[in-house]
Design a protein around this motif. Structure first.
Motif, short mmCIF file in Angstrom:
data_model
loop_
_atom_site.label_atom_id
_atom_site.label_comp_id
_atom_site.label_asym_id
_atom_site.label_seq_id
_atom_site.Cartn_x
_atom_site.Cartn_y
_atom_site.Cartn_z
N GLY A 105 0.72 -1.29 0.11
CA GLY A 105 -0.01 0.09 0.12
C GLY A 105 0.77 1.25 0.12
O GLY A 105 0.23 2.42 0.12
N PHE A 106 2.01 1.13 -0.19
CA PHE A 106 2.80 2.37 -0.32
C PHE A 106 2.56 3.30 -1.23
O PHE A 106 2.46 4.72 -1.08
CB PHE A 106 4.57 2.03 -0.26
CG PHE A 106 4.85 1.40 0.94
CD1 PHE A 106 4.99 2.16 2.18
CD2 PHE A 106 5.31 0.22 1.13
CE1 PHE A 106 5.58 1.50 3.08
CE2 PHE A 106 5.60 -0.65 2.12
CZ PHE A 106 5.71 0.15 3.36
N ILE A 107 2.45 2.69 -2.51
CA ILE A 107 2.01 3.76 -3.57
C ILE A 107 0.86 4.35 -3.22
O ILE A 107 0.51 5.52 -3.57
CB ILE A 107 1.90 2.84 -4.87
CG1 ILE A 107 3.39 2.40 -5.36
CG2 ILE A 107 1.28 3.84 -6.16
CD1 ILE A 107 4.33 3.41 -5.61
N LEU A 108 -0.65 3.75 -2.85
CA LEU A 108 -1.84 4.30 -2.54
C LEU A 108 -1.53 5.17 -1.33
O LEU A 108 -2.16 6.39 -1.51
CB LEU A 108 -2.65 2.95 -2.16
CG LEU A 108 -4.13 3.69 -1.49
CD1 LEU A 108 -4.80 4.19 -2.74
CD2 LEU A 108 -4.73 2.42 -1.30
N THR A 109 -0.84 5.04 -0.38
CA THR A 109 -0.41 5.97 0.79
C THR A 109 0.15 7.13 0.18
O THR A 109 -0.44 8.28 0.47
CB THR A 109 0.43 5.32 1.80
OG1 THR A 109 -0.17 4.17 2.22
CG2 THR A 109 0.72 6.33 2.94
N ALA A 110 1.14 7.23 -0.61
CA ALA A 110 1.74 8.25 -1.22
C ALA A 110 0.88 9.10 -1.92
O ALA A 110 0.87 10.26 -2.17
CB ALA A 110 2.94 8.00 -2.07
N MET A 111 0.07 8.49 -3.01
CA MET A 111 -0.98 9.24 -3.58
C MET A 111 -1.92 10.05 -2.76
O MET A 111 -2.46 11.07 -3.05
CB MET A 111 -1.90 8.32 -4.81
CG MET A 111 -0.88 7.45 -5.69
SD MET A 111 -1.64 6.38 -6.62
CE MET A 111 -3.01 7.14 -7.29
N LEU A 112 -2.40 9.07 -1.80
CA LEU A 112 -3.51 9.91 -0.92
C LEU A 112 -2.95 11.07 0.01
O LEU A 112 -3.66 11.73 0.19
CB LEU A 112 -4.19 8.73 0.24
CG LEU A 112 -5.00 7.86 -0.51
CD1 LEU A 112 -5.34 6.56 0.25
CD2 LEU A 112 -6.20 8.47 -1.15
N TRP A 113 -1.58 10.91 0.32
CA TRP A 113 -0.95 11.86 0.99
C TRP A 113 -0.80 12.98 0.32
O TRP A 113 -0.70 14.06 0.31
CB TRP A 113 0.28 11.65 1.78
CG TRP A 113 0.27 10.80 2.93
CD1 TRP A 113 -0.83 10.08 3.42
CD2 TRP A 113 1.29 10.48 3.85
NE1 TRP A 113 -0.53 9.38 4.45
CE2 TRP A 113 0.85 9.77 4.77
CE3 TRP A 113 2.67 10.59 3.93
CZ2 TRP A 113 1.51 9.06 5.87
CZ3 TRP A 113 3.40 10.18 4.79
CH2 TRP A 113 2.67 9.29 5.91
N GLY A 114 -0.31 12.88 -1.00
CA GLY A 114 -0.13 13.98 -2.27
C GLY A 114 -1.36 14.51 -2.48
O GLY A 114 -1.34 16.02 -2.49
N ALA A 115 -2.33 13.89 -2.50
CA ALA A 115 -3.61 14.39 -2.88
C ALA A 115 -4.21 15.41 -1.64
O ALA A 115 -4.61 16.54 -1.82
CB ALA A 115 -4.87 13.62 -2.86
N ALA A 116 -4.01 14.88 -0.40
CA ALA A 116 -4.44 15.71 0.67
C ALA A 116 -3.54 17.14 0.78
O ALA A 116 -4.06 18.12 0.97
CB ALA A 116 -4.20 15.00 1.98
N LEU A 117 -2.20 16.69 0.53
CA LEU A 117 -1.25 18.22 0.59
C LEU A 117 -1.63 19.07 -0.40
O LEU A 117 -1.79 20.20 -0.19
CB LEU A 117 -0.09 17.61 0.44
CG LEU A 117 1.12 18.74 0.50
CD1 LEU A 117 1.00 19.62 1.71
CD2 LEU A 117 2.49 18.37 0.09
N ALA A 118 -2.04 18.56 -1.91
CA ALA A 118 -2.54 19.37 -2.96
C ALA A 118 -3.98 19.95 -2.29
O ALA A 118 -3.86 21.25 -2.71
CB ALA A 118 -2.81 18.66 -4.16
N TYR A 119 -4.74 19.40 -1.66
CA TYR A 119 -5.93 19.94 -1.47
C TYR A 119 -5.63 20.94 -0.20
O TYR A 119 -6.30 22.42 -0.37
CB TYR A 119 -7.14 19.02 -0.99
CG TYR A 119 -7.52 17.90 -1.66
CD1 TYR A 119 -8.01 18.27 -3.30
CD2 TYR A 119 -7.70 16.65 -1.62
CE1 TYR A 119 -8.49 17.58 -4.15
CE2 TYR A 119 -8.26 15.77 -2.45
CZ TYR A 119 -8.38 16.19 -3.59
OH TYR A 119 -9.06 15.44 -4.63
#
Length: 105
Positions: A16-30
């Motif tokens: 789940g590292f890729i999914l985690t990175a994508m979600l953290w990136g999305a939260a930061l962008a938001y």
């Protein structure tokens, strides 16, 4: 790259590292865009995904599980951490809106 290194990378990707990175990136962008509600929902979703092991799995092989059968309290800690971060984002969003309302008056 040796076969052992490749196997280690594959395990890391499947945990789940890729999914985690994508979600953290999305939260930061938001957050950077001032879209606090979207960041809050993303962090809330991260908490639920962590609870069931889709990200931050407590199993050595990185599998998913039911949290009450995981044999660990860590999934509940991940949930609490992500939802605490979501609560912080909610609070910051409300303060930001209030400050913007006062600036317009």
């Amino acid at each position: 790259m040796s076969l052992v290194q490749l196997a280690g990378v594959m395990v890391m990707l499947s945990s789940g590292f890729i999914l985690t990175a994508m979600l953290w990136g999305a939260a930061l962008a938001y957050l950077l865009d001032g879209r606090f509600r979207a960041a809050l929902l993303t962090l809330g979703a991260c908490g639920l995904l962590a609870l069931f092991g889709f990200i931050h799995s407590v199993r050595p092989e990185g599998g998913i599980y039911l949290p009450w059968r995981s044999g660990s309290q860590l999934p509940y800690h991940w949930l609490a951490a992500y939802w605490s971060a979501a609560l912080l984002v909610y609070t910051l969003g409300r303060r930001s809106r209030r400050a913007a309302g006062r600036a317009m008056v």
